[in-house]
Structure formats: structure tokens, C-alpha cells
Design an enzyme around this catalytic site. Structure first.
Site, PDB file in Angstrom:
ATOM      1  N   CYS B  42       0.709  -1.359   0.019  1.00 15.08           N
ATOM      2  CA  CYS B  42      -0.155  -0.097  -0.064  1.00 15.08           C
ATOM      3  C   CYS B  42       0.873   1.350   0.130  1.00 15.08           C
ATOM      4  O   CYS B  42       0.684   2.367  -0.789  1.00 15.08           O
ATOM      5  CB  CYS B  42      -0.981   0.056   1.176  1.00 15.08           C
ATOM      6  N   HIS B 105      -1.052   7.067   4.310  1.00 18.21           N
ATOM      7  CA  HIS B 105      -0.134   6.091   4.029  1.00 18.21           C
ATOM      8  C   HIS B 105       1.258   6.769   3.750  1.00 18.21           C
ATOM      9  O   HIS B 105       2.202   5.702   3.408  1.00 18.21           O
ATOM     10  CB  HIS B 105      -0.441   5.133   3.509  1.00 18.21           C
TER      11      HIS B 105
END
Lengths: 505, 505
Positions: B42, B105
């Protein structure tokens, strides 16, 4: 009806997206993602389609070995029994003209031929287009028009095994369009069974399609079939009869992964392929098309079977089902026309054994088997790259006391058996068990037709051979009752190699 | 942008066909079956998307171990460097208002936050929605509005791990519609990065969707996302701005098969999943939608990358690419608007190693690895049920002298390496080698950002915690440079179990 995998269509996720006509057919019609064959091999699948009955009932199986699929190579003595009622026989009563184009596969001896079982016309071959043979040990396979052979594969109907070139699909297409034209002109209701075989090894395509696919020769063949289907549908529309014509596309078994990557296809996310009762062997691409009657762009989660096409076709023709025998196919019209879901199980047979059953989203395996260690050690692999411990077993494993249970919604790849001790397992098995018990208790197996082989019955001198000067001398009759090996009725395991599988199955 | 597998969409062959809105988006737009992430995990994938650059360039990788993916758990010290130019920073110059909804993220320490890197608004979390934590060893993860935390997961934003219930997707949907409304009202051009995470373990769905899928909880989450996307697209149409709005749907990595069957997804016919550089890990579902500009129902075989969205967005905004750095993304507009095919390679990175490259239909593996025997023996499996000898290796295998070559058209599942001695192999490697050589010769790796961990930097006291009375006491700083294990930057292999993987990755 042909050998093609669930995953070979763009509409079912083939990454190259090379089936625009089938995808369009789905967009204009109804897609069935949960549609099954009755046996993961060609002959029994086709026998089930035309009789509406499981092969265990109509005799298209062998008892020479347990759970071995069998088909009709040219050594086979048997074929479709006269006692079976085939779809075209029944449709005739309603005035239908019936034609089969392509591979018959329900027995090649004259008494088994399509015109003896309700078809009015035939263009194609009784067996698969294997070869070339030397006409001494094996005769090249005949191609028929109606009751007479008009030539042989590799002699009069060429397939170039080096390039994969053959114009057979174009011939089959022309036959289809001509037949439709004639029926439309004479205002006859008709049943056309377009049973082509270009995606079956040896895979072929005509010159215009060779080299056009991202997927190699197999993809070329898929593209030519897709193109032909588009032309047939457009032709029906052009003739103004599409609103009176129910068209159904499906396959006789999953892609043969043993032929991959050059001649195999794709079973999408499903486990294993042809010959097995895992989803990859038995779940088929399926599309119903009937503009004006089927609303466009529908998806039906009805559990369907090739056998349903028998029952559905009779329903469309306003005919009653035979009441003197068990019919396994159901009438899909409520699903197709009204979007209903009919509760019914799917039984997964391999040869003479019920291997598994699907009820709703659950599938219970009563037997597991990919293929034998002996075959596997020779490079014959029905599940290449896939190995699920305790599931893709190389010995025949019985689970009748504690079936392996899968949820095909969460786990379409049959990788994660549901825990035996779980409440889910117990509740589902309680639901499935009586269905299986009833099926087994009431099952009356038909006389197995695929047990006996004899090289003398091969296509040495088919009807019409005299006119062509193509009669061959048969050997002395020597009927044998061989131990059935994977996918064969007439060969022993010792005779089999992976190369055979690539060319022969 | 979310974690979803190629095979999770009906349009890409998911058998349950439960994504009617995404399928409709594809039917109205352009489907990209050959679209890739830049790393099968991710954080680096999202860093690549927003910078248009490979993680090896933008620093989103670790050198703690070879070919190990890394991301940004809350122990990570690093984040997106100020030297990187992010898409929203550049779009601002053209007057765009930029919002991120969902998982960031790219670093959770304040200097790395979205509003420090070009976004005007943020609703969501800096890390993944793991938990619940005890706020002693680990703090529960914060949810931000713009620069301040407004609560924590499992405290103020509930996720019921037993039932899977959470209404986060509904909140994210409302945030999106509100933002669009405001921009439309003020006639502002806008960039909305809808980075939701319901399909990432722990998977969740809101009450209305729980239990509605054939696929279990994961399917419920997919259905809710699909429904939300349908609502966003309809909203754009209702506001009359769909013809001025380019919408692209894709995923940050392949489905995490380690979470299957309950929380995993489907990579369709492709090999393995998240964490790997096989197709299952890196090929992503992708759809471009722009009614009136993109003709409906198109399929583009353009090799695409998440990094292209950077370049394409700049092109749409009439902005120049930065000329002081290497940008890996290409402008997809010629493919999208004119159906052109642009020749470009796809590089498959895992951590700091170029594992493979795709050129045309061919993919050459220079390194193979699924995961270590050590992890595998603990039940961590990136390729469950799949085992391709010499391909899904459990040791890191180098093939730089003789790359493993696959034809992804004939063999999308990467099962059949092309024979080394064949003319095809030689011709293709001759074509691929200079591309790889040039890539490697000109590559200037960025400073690795994901090497150092420190429990003191975790989300103990994020900005805004005082107002909420939710500040926690950090432990003493103790920066570590751990051996990176699969998918972690801050844990050693000894600390990892399969259960961790199910909940944490």
C-alpha cells in the site's frame, strides 16, 4: 456448444478481452455465471444435453474403472441407445427441422448417427478431429453430410498441425447461415445444434484469424468462433427472426489445462480443468439471447445445467416432457424470462461416480481426485500449478462420511474447506445429505455404453465410402473390455503419455 | 484507490457479479485490463501514485533487507520527503482544490501530513485502520480532519471486529459528495483522492451492506464501495459536471490472499497476490470514466501504471511535468481519448529490487520469490493453493543471467516459462535486455525512508489531541533499524505469525 473454459470470454474476465461478439451477446441477453455441464468430458456432456439426463442414466459412462470419464473414440462399440429420447426427436413432433453442425460424439456406428436420432441434417464428424492417421492402424476420421461420409479429415478436410490452419469453422458458419436461410424461407421452426470444435486440441483457425490473438493459436480459434457467433446473431436479426429465436451459448466442459499454454484455455478463478469435478472442469460459460423477450444486460445466478437446455427447449416448443423416465434438466424459462431463482442441486459426476453436489452456494465433495500418480508422473496434469492439500488428490479419496465442504461465493477456487466441527458445516451438511440420499436411493443407472472397444468398428468403411473410393479394410473383430484410463475407454494407462493427451483428448 | 483485486469486479470476471456500478462505469468508459501498481504494497504504491515516480526513486522503500516491501506502520520514523513533488502541490498552481478522503499512508508524523504536501483538505487516517490497541503499547490510530485529529479508531470511529460493522465508507462517501458540492458551487476545479480502505483487513461494511454479498464480509465491503462509486458518479452527472470531470478507479495492490477466504479478495486468473511481483500482486482493476470525452464501452490494452495518473492529471490540468527529476508515469490521454497504444515497459519492484519487467505481452522475471520458508512454515502464504516449480520460490532466486520469461497473453497465470533455448526466448530477451540495462544504468535511488522505527513516534499525541483530551504519553525514544520482514518495516520475522498477517497487513 464447444470445449471452452468459463474464463475464456471477456465477459467472464479473460484479460485479453477478445470476444466482443459474445460479450455483446451477454450485454443484450442474460449471463449465467453458475452454469454447469453434467460431466467434465465431451461425449457424456453432449449426451446429457440432448437427453436432458445425467450420463449415469443415459448410459454415457463406463464401469470398467471407478470414477473414470469415458468418451467415444473410434474404437468404441457403443453409442446413444435407441431407448433414449433425444431433443430433436421430440421437437420433430412440433414440426421443427433439426440440424447438427459439427462434432456428434454420441457414437459413430451408423445406428447411432444423428439422423437415426431425430436430426434431419448433419454436417460434421462423429468423432473428434484427431489425426492424421495412417489409414492402416487407424483410419482418418470421416466428415459427413447427413447419412453419408463426404471425405476424411486431413485428406479432404485439411488441418495443418504445424500452423494450426483449417477453414472448418468457416465451413460450419456457412452451413449454419444456409440452414437458417432455408428454414426462414420455408417458415419452418428449427433447432440448430452448432457443435463446433476449433478450441479442442488440435486447435485450429482459418487464415484470416491465425496470429490475430494475444493468446496464441487457442485465442485465434476463440476469436474465429466469437466472430462466427456474431455473424449468426446478426443474420437472425437481418432475417427478422431474432425475436422468435432462442439462442443459448455454452460449452461441453471446462478448458483442458493439460493442453495449456498453447492449446488450453482459461477456467478463470476456478480450480483445475477438464476431466475433473472441480469448478474448472464443470462450470461453463453460458449466455441466453432472445432480444425482445430477455431484457438486456441481465445476470442470473440460477444454478443451470446443459441438461436444462433439453427441458427448456421442449417448454419453448410447447411440448410435454417424457413422463416415462427421469429427466434431470429443469425448465429455465422462469429464470430467463422472469428472473426467478429455482432451487435445485447440481450433481458432479465423473464416470460412474457422483463426486460432488452443489446446493445453493455450497459444494460438498464426496470424492476427490485429480488424476493418478501414475499419470501425473508421466506429465499428465489436470491442475497445473495448483495443489490444494487434501483436495486435488492423486488418489481417489472417499469423503462420504465427512464430505469436504466449500462456500463457492467466498471461495470460488475451492481452496478452503469449511471446518468439520463448525456450526456452518453441520447446518449445511444437514441440508445437503437428504438431497444426496434421495438422489442415490432413486437412481437407476442405465446400461453403460462405453465399456467395450473393438478396432474393427472404427471408421474403416463409413456409409458413402464406396462413392468416394475411400473404403478401408477393417481388421478382425476383437472386442475388448479395457481398464478405462483417464478420459479414454479404449486405452490402457500404459499406452498413455502426456503427448497423447495433448493431441488426443 | 483501495486494496482490491483485479478479479473482484464483475467486469473482470468475479463470478458473483456484485459490482453493477463499477461494471456500468466500465460500460460507459474505458477498461484497462493491463494496469499495474508500482509496488505490491500500500504505502509505496500510494507514494508512486502521488509522485509519478517509482518508490525506489521517491524513497518509499527499505534497504534493511533485500526485496522486502515496506510500508508505514505507526512506528515508522520516515515519510514522504519534502523534496518530492506531489500531484496536489502541482495542481494547486492551476487553481485546483485538493482533498484526500481516507488512508494517507505516506507518513503519519505532522511534517508528512497531506496538508503539508499540497492537499487543502483531509478526512481520514494517516495509517491503516488496525486495532483495537490498548493505548499503552500501541495507541489507537487517529482520524483527522485536515490538520487535527478528531478522534481515534475503535474509540470514536467504531469498527466491530466480530460483526465487521463500521460506517466508515458511508462517512467517506458523504465527505466526497460534500466536497464535490462545494467545489461545484464555487466553480473551482478540484482533485479528489478517494482513498478508502473497507476491503483492507480488518474488512468492514455498514449495516445496510452486511450479509448482502454472496462472498461474505469481503463481498459486503466491495458492494458498499461499488454502491458509493455509483453514487459519486451519479452525483457528478446530477450536478452537470461529469463532462468536465475525469474519474479513474484503481487499486493500490492485488488482493491479499493471505487474508482469504474471509477477508481476501480475488486476483482472477493471475498468480499469487499482494506482496509479490507476480501478476496477482501487481495487476490492478482500472477504469477511466469521462462521459462525452471517452467513448463508451472501450477496452484499452495500454500497459498502464498508477504512476500514469500523476502525469495524466497534470496533462489534463494543462501543467508541465517537473523537469528536474525522473518521472515514471506517462500521459495516458492519447490512450484514453484516441485509443493509441504507447510502447512502455512496466517495472515490477519489490522493496529495493527490480524483480521483473513487462515489455509488450512478455514478462521477464529477474528475481523470483513468494516468501521465506520461515514465514511459510508459520502459515504465511502469498500464493495459497498455487505452486509453480521454480517460479513461486520460497528462497530469493536470482535469474539476471537467464531471466524467466512468460507470455502473458497465452499464459496470464505465469505457469509456463518459455524455453531458454527457443528462438522466441532469444528474440524477446534481446529486446528486453537493453530496456532493463538502461533502467538500471540511469537509476538514482532515493534516500530510503522506511528503514528506521521508533515506538516514540507513534500516534501518541497527534495535533488536536489536547482539545479532545486524547493525548497519550510516548515511551522513551529508541530508534531501531530492524531487519525488515515481509511487509513490515518495524517487526522482525520472529515477531510475525500468520495471525498477525491476517490482522495487520
Amino acid at each position: 456448444m464447444m470445449r471452452m473454459g468459463w474464463g475464456d470470454l471477456g465477459a467472464f474476465g479473460e484479460p485479453s478481452k477478445e470476444t466482443p461478439n459474445l460479450d455483446q451477446m451477454a450485454a443484450e441477453g442474460m449471463l449465467f455465471p453458475n452454469f454447469y455441464t453434467a460431466n467434465p468430458l465431451c461425449s457424456p456432456s453432449r449426451a446429457a444435453l440432448l437427453t436432458g439426463r445425467l450420463p449415469i442414466r443415459n448410459g454415457f459412462y463406463t464401469t470398467n474403472a471407478h470414477a473414470r470419464n469415458a468418451y467415444t473414440p473410434q474404437e468404441i462399440v457403443g453409442g446413444i441407445p435407441d431407448s433414449e429420447l433425444l431433443l430433436p426427436e421430440l421437437l420433430k413432433k412440433a414440426g421443427y427441422v433439426n440440424k447438427i453442425i459439427g462434432k456428434w460424439h454420441l457414437g459413430h456406428r451408423p445406428q447411432f448417427h444423428p439422423l437415426k436420432h431425430g436430426f434431419d441434417e448433419w454436417f460434421g464428424s462423429p468423432n473428434c478431429h484427431f489425426g492424421p492417421y495412417n489409414n492402416k492402424d487407424f483410419p482418418n476420421l470421416p466428415v459427413y453430410r447427413d447419412q453419408e461420409m463426404i471425405g476424411r479429415y486431413y485428406e479432404d478436410f485439411r488441418i495443418d498441425l504445424k500452423t494450426g490452419e483449417a477453414n472448418l469453422t468457416q465451413i460450419y458458419l456457412k452451413e449454419a447461415l444456409d440452414f437458417i436461410n432455408r428454414q426462414q424461407a420455408s417458415q419452418q421452426p428449427f433447432f440448430l445444434y452448432w457443435a463446433i470444435d476449433a478450441t479442442h486440441a488440435p486447435v485450429y483457425a482459418s487464415k484470416d484469424f491465425l496470429g490475430t490473438s494475444q493468446r496464441g493459436l487457442y485465442g485465434d480459434a476463440v476469436r474465429e468462433i466469437d466472430d462466427s457467433i456474431g455473424k449468426i446473431l446478426k443474420h437472425l436479426q437481418k432475417l427478422g427472426i431474432s425475436k422468435n429465436t432462442f439462442v443459448f451459448f455454452t460449452s461441453d466442459n471446462g478448458a483442458a489445462l493439460i493442453s495449456a499454454p498453447k492449446q488450453g484455455g482459461s477456467n478463470g478463478p476456478f480450480l483445475c480443468g477438464k476431466q475433473t469435478t472441480f469448478e474448472g472442469g464443470m462450470r461453463e460459460p453460458a449466455i441466453a439471447w432472445w432480444p425482445g423477450r430477455i431484457p438486456a444486460g441481465q445476470v442470473s445466478h440460477q444454478l443451470g445445467s446443459v441438461m436444462d437446455l433439453f427441458t427448456t427447449s421442449l417448454s419453448l416448443a410447447g411440448l410435454q416432457l417424457p413422463d416415462d423416465r427421469q429427466i434431470d434438466g429443469i425448465d429455465l424459462l422462469p429464470a430467463v424470462l422472469q428472473g426467478k431463482l429455482i432451487d435445485r442441486p447440481i450433481f458432479y459426476y465423473r464416470g460412474n461416480e457422483m463426486m460432488a453436489v452443489r446446493v445453493g452456494l455450497y459444494k460438498a465433495h464426496y470424492w476427490t481426485w485429480s488424476n493418478s500418480w501414475e499419470e501425473y508422473s508421466k506429465g499428465i496434469d489436470f491442475c497445473p500449478g495448483q495443489n490444494i492439500s487434501g483436495v486435488t488428490t492423486h488418489t481417489q479419496e472417499e469423503h462420504t462420511l465427512l464430505p469436504l465442504l466449500f462456500h463457492l461465493g467466498r471461495d470460488p477456487g475451492e481452496k478452503y474447506p469449511i471446518r468439520f466441527a463448525s456450526p456452518e458445516y453441520e447446518a449445511v451438511i444437514k441440508r445437503i445429505s437428504p438431497i444426496v440420499d434421495q438422489h442415490k436411493a432413486t437412481l437407476v443407472p442405465g446400461e453403460p455404453q462405453l465399456n467395450i472397444c473393438d478396432r474393427a468398428v472404427m471408421n474403416w468403411a463409413p456409409p458413402g465410402c464406396e462413392k468416394l473410393g475411400k473404403c478401408l479394410e477393417p481388421p478382425t473383430s476383437n472386442p475388448t473390455n479395457p481398464a478405462a484410463s483417464a478420459g479414454f475407454s479404449c486405452a490402457t494407462p500404459e499406452q498413455l503419455t502426456a503427448a497423447d493427451f495433448n493431441s488426443l483428448h
